[in-house]
Design an enzyme around this catalytic site. Structure first.
Site, PDB file in Angstrom:
ATOM      1  N   ASP A 188      39.425  12.835 -11.758  1.00  0.00           N
ATOM      2  CA  ASP A 188      38.984  11.620 -11.061  1.00  0.00           C
ATOM      3  C   ASP A 188      40.084  11.190 -10.081  1.00  0.00           C
ATOM      4  O   ASP A 188      41.222  11.682 -10.148  1.00  0.00           O
ATOM      5  CB  ASP A 188      38.722  10.526 -12.107  1.00  0.00           C
ATOM      6  CG  ASP A 188      38.012   9.309 -11.514  1.00  0.00           C
ATOM      7  OD1 ASP A 188      37.372   9.437 -10.448  1.00  0.00           O
ATOM      8  OD2 ASP A 188      38.104   8.223 -12.130  1.00  0.00           O
ATOM      9  N   GLU A 247      40.754  11.998  -4.446  1.00  0.00           N
ATOM     10  CA  GLU A 247      40.493  12.071  -2.990  1.00  0.00           C
ATOM     11  C   GLU A 247      41.768  12.328  -2.193  1.00  0.00           C
ATOM     12  O   GLU A 247      41.673  13.000  -1.151  1.00  0.00           O
ATOM     13  CB  GLU A 247      39.816  10.764  -2.544  1.00  0.00           C
ATOM     14  CG  GLU A 247      38.404  10.572  -3.065  1.00  0.00           C
ATOM     15  CD  GLU A 247      38.316  10.293  -4.563  1.00  0.00           C
ATOM     16  OE1 GLU A 247      39.325   9.808  -5.131  1.00  0.00           O
ATOM     17  OE2 GLU A 247      37.279  10.564  -5.152  1.00  0.00           O
ATOM     18  N   ASP A 251      30.567   6.549  -8.491  1.00  0.00           N
ATOM     19  CA  ASP A 251      30.193   5.251  -9.062  1.00  0.00           C
ATOM     20  C   ASP A 251      28.906   4.685  -8.480  1.00  0.00           C
ATOM     21  O   ASP A 251      28.920   3.760  -7.667  1.00  0.00           O
ATOM     22  CB  ASP A 251      31.343   4.263  -8.856  1.00  0.00           C
ATOM     23  CG  ASP A 251      32.597   4.720  -9.579  1.00  0.00           C
ATOM     24  OD1 ASP A 251      32.508   5.659 -10.394  1.00  0.00           O
ATOM     25  OD2 ASP A 251      33.671   4.143  -9.327  1.00  0.00           O
TER      26      ASP A 251
END
Ligand code: MIG
Length: 760
Positions: free
Chosen positions: A329, A332, A450
């Site tokens: 997670d 990015e 999300d």
């Protein structure tokens, strides 16, 4: 494949794994110069005209689109199935706004497919820095690509059909990895299961209620102060014991691993990384620092092999307690704040406030803060905020982060896979990643981040996942039940009925939202949810065989209708239904209160799997009571099912081939050990079983057979549906004993009898 290079690329490709020796791809391609560019032909047919120009930051490439062409792919964009007439940015961000205005999102996959009846081609723009693709806003009849660099590399793919394009693209950028069997089952997650006791209670509840489940997921609160590769002593005092217990229940454990390493002397992951010089630096040579969950963090430099090795080692050690899968997670990378700009923003705002310039302070705060969180969340037009960090390549050359930003998670995934190879050589790995670049399919599954407990988000998940499949990434899912906001009973039922067909099937929800495990709403809802999960496990033999197909050729597990029916114009735009493999059409209910829905059935006859009725092609209204997801079997198609077990790894015992025979239908029976890489060396079982109509006879034949593994089933049931013509069922000229069940004609035989028939 045609390769087009503009200027001279500064860096190696991260996406490409094997480039065919000849880059113009043989005789089929022809490139003709015209007045202001080139025309590209494949097999004598013009695909497009292309022009190369510049824009303020680099190369601009534009090519023509015909009026009736559709555009697909481009990764997980929040947009409809047909991507035409939109503008997309490629710059990985932690995007909390799941709306068209929220583009870009977590992943950057600049590969698209242009298709219409009789024509299909694909284009991959291989640049991992900033990229913009306009599919028909600036010019209705053109695709415009702007590359944030003075060079560009493009690959053009063509073929007879969509699957040939995906085959060529995944040959270039890597075949989808083959997951372990358990990863194809149902997953239960929550941000966060707060203690090992709670984890065990949730697992036990699944087993007590006989709801299948293969894995429990641990979100960030298992860690000690969000330090990667640690466990909280209070809440998870005995991770090894907990995992052993879960394994004994046939459940696996997946832990989240973020990417920022807390800056703290004495913390092993930090100390070791400093020692090995494994972290990103600023242009001035200091460690680059950004704030994430643990506070100020440093970030591994995955560009150099020493950085990847550092990560792989840390991970392998951490996995030693028995962790089965890794969830990447915030990669990015997402950064909440950067210290210097944050301090200067605070200083500036305070100064203006002291000067009584309230408006100026507000404006400054508004714009600066939006920029500061730019790496976390940007709206369209705000601009993609750069991370002022520098990588080193293996030769010691400096590479600005902005040149490879979108490939950062891809390199992290490579390092993570190396960790699995150290921790458990010879076994299949499982990684789920949020951020990605082209080529991610060879390393990880993805989810769409999300989303919210919202019917609109549920509906848009279909075109998002279909387009991921068309971007070469078959193993994809969205959070079932929705991540943010509160799910309600009906939504949980309908979303689980849809999620049962997502290639990656995980229920996950955020802190502070309503719990959404299958049983939380009591009866009758919990039974409906459980039944939807069981449906997934019934279909496992079929779905698992789609995974091996994806691994071999890049074919998506779930497919838009036009993939199988390219002559059917309507099927190019239907996005509220889809195919699983070639034969099963799913038409989930996507609105509250609906107890029927319109379904488009392309081109052939379809068998309604609930009513047993045979339906002609076209638009139909079908019943969809709350406990039912409309399902249709294609004429001359087959699905293979079994009885649901508590875990995907349990042997299937008996498999049932459901066929709807017009002339001839074939099913693939595939099985392997589900966890090692031995299937690559021939240790698998595969049989292609075909049933052909000859007058009143249904003739069974095994057409292909590979017996490198003893399958986990010994009995095969063949169920002929929608076939009132059947008088006899024959195998090798011998009539089989059959029985009738409802409208179906059923034959049962031992696997030995079936496979012996081919060998003989
Ligand atoms: O800032 O780890 O998308 O699935 O539960 C939020 C906590 C960080 C974002 C992920 C979500 C996960 C959450 N993470």
């Amino acid at each position: 494949m045609l390769k087009i290079v503009v200027g001279s690329p500064r860096l190696r490709s991260f996406a490409v794994v094997s480039e065919p020796p000849c880059c113009t791809g043989g005789d089929a391609w022809r490139v003709v110069e015209d007045r202001d560019g080139v025309e590209v032909y494949w097999s004598g047919r013009k695909l497009f005209s292309m022009r190369i120009a510049t824009w303020e930051r680099g190369v601009e490439i534009a090519h023509t689109l015909e009026g009736d062409e559709h555009v697909y792919g481009l990764g997980e964009k929040y947009a409809h199935l047909d991507r035409r007439f939109k503008r997309f940015h490629f710059w990985n961000v932690d995007q909390t706004v799941h709306l068209p205005s929220g583009d870009p999102m977590y992943k950057s996959i600049p590969f698209y497919i242009v298709a219409k009846p009789g024509k299909v081609y694909g284009v991959f723009v291989d640049y991992p820095g900033y990229l913009y693709i306009d599919t028909g806003v600036e010019h209705l009849d053109r695709i415009v690509i702007r590359v944030g660099a003075g060079y560009a590399v493009l690959y053009v793919f063509s073929g007879e059909n969509l699957y040939e394009i995906l085959d060529a693209y995944t040959r270039l950028t890597g075949r989808p990895f083959m997951p372990p069997k358990w990863a194809v089952g149902y997953h239960q997650s929550r941000y966060s299961y707060a203690s090992q006791d709670e984890v065990l209670r949730v697992a036990e509840e699944f087993r007590r209620r006989r709801i299948p489940c293969d894995a429990i997921w641990l979100d960030i609160d298992y860690m000690d102060g969000y330090r990667l590769f640690t466990w909280s002593r209070d809440r998870f005092p005995d991770p090894r014991g907990m995992i052993e217990k879960l394994h004994s229940m046939n459940m696996r454990v997946v832990t989240i691993v973020d990417v920022g390493i807390k800056e703290e002397k004495g913390y092993h992951a930090y100390d070791r990384g400093v020692e090995l010089n494994a972290f990103l630096r600023t242009p001035d040579g200091e460690l680059f620092r950004g704030g994430v969950w643990p506070g100020l963090c440093v970030f591994p430099d995955f560009l150099r092999s020493s950085g990847r090795r550092y990560w792989a080692q840390r991970l392998a050690e951490f996995m030693g307690v028995g962790v089965d899968g890794i969830w990447l997670d915030m990669n990015e990378p997402a950064i909440f704040y950067m210290e210097k700009p944050f301090r200067s923003m605070v200083a500036e705002v305070s100064k203006r406030l002291i000067e009584n310039d309230v408006e100026g302070a507000g404006n400054h705060y508004f714009w600066r803060a939006r920029h500061l969180i730019g790496t976390t969340s940007v709206g369209k037009g705000i601009g993609m905020v750069d991370i002022p960090a520098v990588h080193l390549d293996d030769d010691g050359g400096e590479v600005r982060h902005s040149e490879i930003h979108n490939a950062y998670p891809l390199l992290e995934n490579e390092a993570t896979k190396m960790g699995f190879e150290i921790a458990r050589p010879g076994r299949r790995w499982f990684i789920l990643t949020r951020s990605a670049y082209a080529g991610i399919q060879r390393l990880a599954a993805v989810w769409t981040g999300d989303n919210q407990s919202d019917w609109g988000h549920m509906a848009i998940s279909i075109p998002m996942l279909l387009n991921l499949g068309l971007s070469g990434v078959p193993f994809a899912g969205a959070d079932v039940g929705g991540f943010g906001d509160d799910v309600d009973p009906e939504m949980l039922v309908r979303w689980t009925q849809l999620g049962a067909f997502y290639p990656f099937f995980r229920n996950h929800s955020s802190k502070g939202t309503r719990r959404q495990e299958p049983w939380v709403f009591g009866e009758p809802w919990s039974s409906y949810v459980a039944e939807a999960i069981r449906l997934r496990y019934r279909l496992l033999p079929y779905i698992y065989s789609m995974f091996i197909e994806a691994h071999r050729s890049g074919k998506p597990v779930i497919r838009p209708l036009f993939a199988e029916f390219p002559q059917d114009e309507q099927s190019y735009v239907v996005e509220d239904e889809f195919l699983v493999g070639p034969s099963l059409l799913v038409a989930p209910v996507l609105t509250p209160g609906a107890r029927a829905r319109a379904v488009y059935l392309p081109q052939v006859r379809w068998l309604d799997l609930w009513s047993g009725e045979v339906l002609e092609p076209g638009w139909r209204l079908v019943e969809a009571p709350i406990d039912r997801v409309p399902l249709f079997l294609r004429e001359d198609g087959a699905v293979v099912t079994t009885e649901p077990r508590s875990s995907a790894t349990e042997p299937w015992g008996t498999v049932t081939i459901d066929v709807f025979v017009g002339r001839k239908a074939c099913a693939v029976l595939y099985d392997d050990d589900g966890e090692t890489a031995d299937f690559e060396k021939g240790r698998f079982f595969e049989a292609k079983v075909c049933i052909e109509r000859r007058g009143g006879d249904a003739v069974i034949r095994v057409e292909e057979l590979h017996m490198g593994y003893e399958p986990g089933f010994s009995k095969v049931r063949i169920r002929l549906l929608g076939s009132p013509w059947v008088e006899r069922v024959l195998l090798e000229g011998e009539e089989l004993r059959v029985y009738r069940s409802g409208k179906a004609v059923v034959a049962e035989l031992g696997i030995g009898r079936l496979t012996a028939s081919q060998q003989g």
